[in-house]
Motif scaffolding. Structure first.
Motif, PDB file in Angstrom:
ATOM      1  N   VAL A   2      -6.158  -3.622   5.274  1.00 58.60           N
ATOM      2  CA  VAL A   2      -5.378  -2.681   4.456  1.00 58.60           C
ATOM      3  C   VAL A   2      -6.157  -2.242   3.223  1.00 58.60           C
ATOM      4  O   VAL A   2      -6.111  -1.077   2.823  1.00 58.60           O
ATOM      5  N   PHE A   3      -6.872  -3.186   2.615  1.00 59.08           N
ATOM      6  CA  PHE A   3      -7.652  -2.895   1.409  1.00 59.08           C
ATOM      7  C   PHE A   3      -9.109  -3.289   1.673  1.00 59.08           C
ATOM      8  O   PHE A   3      -9.548  -4.382   1.287  1.00 59.08           O
ATOM      9  N   PRO A   4      -9.856  -2.440   2.366  1.00 54.93           N
ATOM     10  CA  PRO A   4     -11.198  -2.814   2.833  1.00 54.93           C
ATOM     11  C   PRO A   4     -12.204  -3.132   1.737  1.00 54.93           C
ATOM     12  O   PRO A   4     -13.197  -3.812   1.988  1.00 54.93           O
ATOM     13  N   LYS A   5     -11.977  -2.655   0.510  1.00 52.12           N
ATOM     14  CA  LYS A   5     -12.930  -2.906  -0.569  1.00 52.12           C
ATOM     15  C   LYS A   5     -12.515  -4.072  -1.459  1.00 52.12           C
ATOM     16  O   LYS A   5     -13.151  -4.344  -2.473  1.00 52.12           O
ATOM     17  N   THR A   6     -11.453  -4.754  -1.069  1.00 56.39           N
ATOM     18  CA  THR A   6     -10.984  -5.916  -1.837  1.00 56.39           C
ATOM     19  C   THR A   6     -11.827  -7.142  -1.532  1.00 56.39           C
ATOM     20  O   THR A   6     -12.118  -7.436  -0.364  1.00 56.39           O
ATOM     21  N   ARG A   7     -12.204  -7.855  -2.559  1.00 59.03           N
ATOM     22  CA  ARG A   7     -12.903  -9.122  -2.370  1.00 59.03           C
ATOM     23  C   ARG A   7     -11.857 -10.227  -2.232  1.00 59.03           C
ATOM     24  O   ARG A   7     -10.878 -10.252  -2.970  1.00 59.03           O
ATOM     25  N   PHE A  58     -14.240  -6.299 -13.998  1.00 60.23           N
ATOM     26  CA  PHE A  58     -13.634  -5.654 -12.841  1.00 60.23           C
ATOM     27  C   PHE A  58     -13.983  -4.169 -12.805  1.00 60.23           C
ATOM     28  O   PHE A  58     -14.194  -3.597 -11.731  1.00 60.23           O
ATOM     29  N   ALA A  59     -14.062  -3.542 -13.975  1.00 60.34           N
ATOM     30  CA  ALA A  59     -14.405  -2.123 -14.042  1.00 60.34           C
ATOM     31  C   ALA A  59     -15.842  -1.883 -13.585  1.00 60.34           C
ATOM     32  O   ALA A  59     -16.123  -0.930 -12.844  1.00 60.34           O
ATOM     33  N   ILE A  60     -16.751  -2.759 -14.001  1.00 58.21           N
ATOM     34  CA  ILE A  60     -18.155  -2.634 -13.588  1.00 58.21           C
ATOM     35  C   ILE A  60     -18.297  -2.859 -12.090  1.00 58.21           C
ATOM     36  O   ILE A  60     -19.073  -2.183 -11.404  1.00 58.21           O
ATOM     37  N   ASP A  61     -17.513  -3.796 -11.562  1.00 63.02           N
ATOM     38  CA  ASP A  61     -17.585  -4.141 -10.143  1.00 63.02           C
ATOM     39  C   ASP A  61     -16.885  -3.104  -9.258  1.00 63.02           C
ATOM     40  O   ASP A  61     -17.159  -3.022  -8.063  1.00 63.02           O
ATOM     41  N   ASN A  62     -15.978  -2.313  -9.866  1.00 63.13           N
ATOM     42  CA  ASN A  62     -15.208  -1.323  -9.100  1.00 63.13           C
ATOM     43  C   ASN A  62     -15.233   0.030  -9.828  1.00 63.13           C
ATOM     44  O   ASN A  62     -14.188   0.573 -10.203  1.00 63.13           O
ATOM     45  N   PRO A  63     -16.416   0.608 -10.049  1.00 60.79           N
ATOM     46  CA  PRO A  63     -16.520   1.824 -10.876  1.00 60.79           C
ATOM     47  C   PRO A  63     -15.746   3.013 -10.330  1.00 60.79           C
ATOM     48  O   PRO A  63     -15.260   3.845 -11.099  1.00 60.79           O
ATOM     49  N   GLU A  64     -15.616   3.092  -8.994  1.00 61.49           N
ATOM     50  CA  GLU A  64     -14.924   4.244  -8.409  1.00 61.49           C
ATOM     51  C   GLU A  64     -13.449   4.270  -8.739  1.00 61.49           C
ATOM     52  O   GLU A  64     -12.784   5.311  -8.636  1.00 61.49           O
ATOM     53  N   TYR A  65     -12.905   3.123  -9.159  1.00 61.73           N
ATOM     54  CA  TYR A  65     -11.469   3.042  -9.494  1.00 61.73           C
ATOM     55  C   TYR A  65     -11.212   3.024 -10.995  1.00 61.73           C
ATOM     56  O   TYR A  65     -10.116   3.380 -11.441  1.00 61.73           O
ATOM     57  N   HIS A  97       0.827  -1.210   0.000  1.00 59.65           N
ATOM     58  CA  HIS A  97       0.000   0.000   0.000  1.00 59.65           C
ATOM     59  C   HIS A  97       0.865   1.265   0.000  1.00 59.65           C
ATOM     60  O   HIS A  97       0.606   2.212  -0.761  1.00 59.65           O
ATOM     61  N   HIS A  98       1.905   1.273   0.822  1.00 61.40           N
ATOM     62  CA  HIS A  98       2.786   2.441   0.904  1.00 61.40           C
ATOM     63  C   HIS A  98       3.566   2.652  -0.388  1.00 61.40           C
ATOM     64  O   HIS A  98       4.033   3.768  -0.663  1.00 61.40           O
ATOM     65  N   ARG A  99       3.712   1.611  -1.177  1.00 63.53           N
ATOM     66  CA  ARG A  99       4.431   1.738  -2.453  1.00 63.53           C
ATOM     67  C   ARG A  99       3.508   2.156  -3.595  1.00 63.53           C
ATOM     68  O   ARG A  99       3.906   2.165  -4.744  1.00 63.53           O
ATOM     69  N   GLY A 100       2.277   2.501  -3.263  1.00 63.08           N
ATOM     70  CA  GLY A 100       1.404   3.113  -4.252  1.00 63.08           C
ATOM     71  C   GLY A 100       0.135   2.381  -4.613  1.00 63.08           C
ATOM     72  O   GLY A 100      -0.702   2.909  -5.353  1.00 63.08           O
ATOM     73  N   VAL A 101      -0.067   1.162  -4.114  1.00 65.89           N
ATOM     74  CA  VAL A 101      -1.272   0.403  -4.467  1.00 65.89           C
ATOM     75  C   VAL A 101      -2.463   0.934  -3.673  1.00 65.89           C
ATOM     76  O   VAL A 101      -2.453   0.917  -2.436  1.00 65.89           O
ATOM     77  N   GLU A 102      -3.473   1.408  -4.382  1.00 72.61           N
ATOM     78  CA  GLU A 102      -4.663   1.947  -3.730  1.00 72.61           C
ATOM     79  C   GLU A 102      -5.790   0.923  -3.647  1.00 72.61           C
ATOM     80  O   GLU A 102      -6.609   0.974  -2.734  1.00 72.61           O
ATOM     81  N   HIS A 103      -5.828   0.019  -4.613  1.00 71.05           N
ATOM     82  CA  HIS A 103      -6.937  -0.931  -4.619  1.00 71.05           C
ATOM     83  C   HIS A 103      -6.554  -2.224  -5.320  1.00 71.05           C
ATOM     84  O   HIS A 103      -5.827  -2.220  -6.322  1.00 71.05           O
ATOM     85  N   ILE A 104      -7.042  -3.331  -4.770  1.00 71.41           N
ATOM     86  CA  ILE A 104      -6.939  -4.655  -5.385  1.00 71.41           C
ATOM     87  C   ILE A 104      -8.375  -5.145  -5.542  1.00 71.41           C
ATOM     88  O   ILE A 104      -9.136  -5.176  -4.559  1.00 71.41           O
ATOM     89  N   CYS A 105      -8.765  -5.507  -6.747  1.00 68.52           N
ATOM     90  CA  CYS A 105     -10.155  -5.927  -6.967  1.00 68.52           C
ATOM     91  C   CYS A 105     -10.456  -7.240  -6.261  1.00 68.52           C
ATOM     92  O   CYS A 105     -11.445  -7.357  -5.531  1.00 68.52           O
ATOM     93  N   ILE A 106      -9.602  -8.231  -6.495  1.00 64.74           N
ATOM     94  CA  ILE A 106      -9.828  -9.539  -5.878  1.00 64.74           C
ATOM     95  C   ILE A 106      -8.485 -10.168  -5.511  1.00 64.74           C
ATOM     96  O   ILE A 106      -7.549 -10.165  -6.304  1.00 64.74           O
TER      97      ILE A 106
END
Length: 302
Positions: A146-151, A292-299, A121-130
Motif C-alpha cells: 500500500v505504501f511502497p516507499k515506507t520503511r 524525516f524531511a531529508i530522507d523523504n524530500p519528495e513529500y 490510504h483511502h482516507r487521505g494518507v499518501e505516505h508514511i515515513c517509517i
C-alpha cells in the motif's frame, strides 16, 4: 444537570455497568438516572464512532505503529476471541493520533492489516515515513503493498523475545547481553560485525538466533540511519503497547462483551479519554522531523 451526558460517558469509559453508573451518579452528584437514559447516552456514541472512524486523515505521518490485542465477544450465542487492530501515528506537529480501530474475528494476520492500510490510504494518507511493527509474518509486505516507499522497522524488543524462545534459563542473561551490541551499534557495519561475533559465540548452541536476525535484517537496520533520540522512538512498539495496556485496564472490568458494538463503545471512550492527554509533542521532535524531511524530500521539500 450540566454535563450529565459527559459524566455518564466518563463512568462508562471506566468499564462500569449501567447499574454501577446509576449508583455512582446518585452517590457523587445526588442525581437519579434511569437505565434507559444510560442506554440512550451510550448508544449515541456509535454515531460518533462512525464519524471518527471515517474522518479524513493527514497526507503524511512520519511514524506509524501498528499492533493488535485480543478481546472476548459473544457472537451468535457463542464466546469468541477477536482481535482489535489499532493504528497509532505521529503527525508532522509531533503529536500522537490514533488513526482508527478495527475488530476482526480472526487472529491477527497480515491479510487483515492489508485491508486496514488500504482504508487508511483511502482516507487521505499518501505516505508514511517509517512503520514500526512486531514480527508478524507478512507484515512488511502488506505495508509495502500500500505504501511502497515506507520503511519498515521491526520491533527489537519483539525480536529479542523471539530469540529467547530457544535459550535455556541459564544462558538468557548472557544472550541478551551479547545481542545488545547489535542493535545499539552506531552504524550498520558495526551492527553486522556484532552479529557476526554473536554467531561465532552462540551458533554452536543456538544456531537459530543469528538466523532469525539475518532473515529480518532488512527491517532491523532502518533505525541506524537516525540519531539516538529517533532510535528510541522507533526501535520498539512500546508507544502503541502503552495504549493497549491502558485499554487492557478498562477491559479487565468486562470478562465478556455481549456484542461487538458494546466493545467498540467502551474502547472508543477509553481511547478518547487517553488522547486528551496527548497535548505535548514527542521529545526532540523538531530534530526528528528534519531527518524525516531529508530522507523523504519528495513529500516534505516542495
Amino acid at each position: 444537570m450540566q454535563g450529565l451526558e459527559e459524566k455518564i460517558l466518563a463512568l462508562y469509559s471506566r468499564g462500569m455497568s449501567t447499574r454501577d453508573i446509576q449508583a455512582q451518579m446518585q452517590e457523587l452528584y445526588g442525581v437519579e438516572i434511569s437505565a434507559g437514559l444510560v442506554s440512550e447516552v451510550t448508544s449515541a456514541v456509535m454515531e460518533e464512532i462512525k464519524a471518527w472512524q471515517h474522518r479524513p486523515l493527514e497526507e503524511i505521518y512520519p511514524i506509524l505503529w501498528l499492533d493488535g490485542m485480543r478481546i472476548k465477544i459473544r457472537e451468535e450465542g457463542r464466546d469468541t476471541n477477536q482481535t482489535l487492530y489499532l493504528a497509532l501515528g505521529v503527525k508532522q506537529s509531533g503529536h500522537k493520533e490514533v488513526l482508527g480501530m478495527w475488530l476482526s474475528s480472526g487472529g491477527e494476520g497480515a491479510k487483515f492489516w492489508l485491508s486496514v492500510l488500504n482504508e487508511i490510504h483511502h482516507r487521505g494518507v499518501e505516505h508514511i515515513c517509517i512503520a514500526c511493527v512486531d514480527g508478524l509474518k507478512g507484515f512488511p509486505a502488506a505495508i509495502e503493498a500500500v505504501f511502497p516507499k515506507t520503511r519498515v522497522q521491526l520491533c527489537i524488543v519483539h525480536l529479542i523475545r523471539n530469540s529467547l524462545k530457544f535459550v535455556s534459563w541459564k544462558d538468557r542473561k548472557s544472550v541478551v547481553s551479547d545481542l545488545k551490541p547489535i542493535y545499539q551499534a552506531a552504524t550498520v557495519s558495526e551492527a553486522e560485525s556484532a552479529l557476526t561475533a554473536f554467531a561465532e559465540r552462540w551458533d554452536g548452541i543456538y544456531p537459530t538466533i543469528s538466523q532469525i536476525w539475518l532473515n529480518h535484517w532488512e527491517n532491523i537496520i532502518p533505525l541506524f540511519d537516525y540519531p539516538a533520540p529517533i532510535r528510541r522512538i522507533i526501535y520498539t512498539t512500546n508507544a502503541i503497547e502503552a495504549v493497549n495496556r491502558s485499554l487492557g485496564k478498562v477491559l479487565k472490568t468486562k470478562s465478556m462483551f455481549p456484542h461487538a458494538d458494546a466493545a467498540l463503545k467502551l474502547l472508543y471512550l477509553a481511547l478518547k479519554h487517553l488522547m486528551k492527554r496527548w497535548t505535548i509533542p514527542i521529545p526532540h521532535w523538531k530534530r526528528a522531523l528534519s531527518y524525516f524531511a531529508i530522507d523523504n524530500p519528495e513529500y516534505f521539500l516542495h
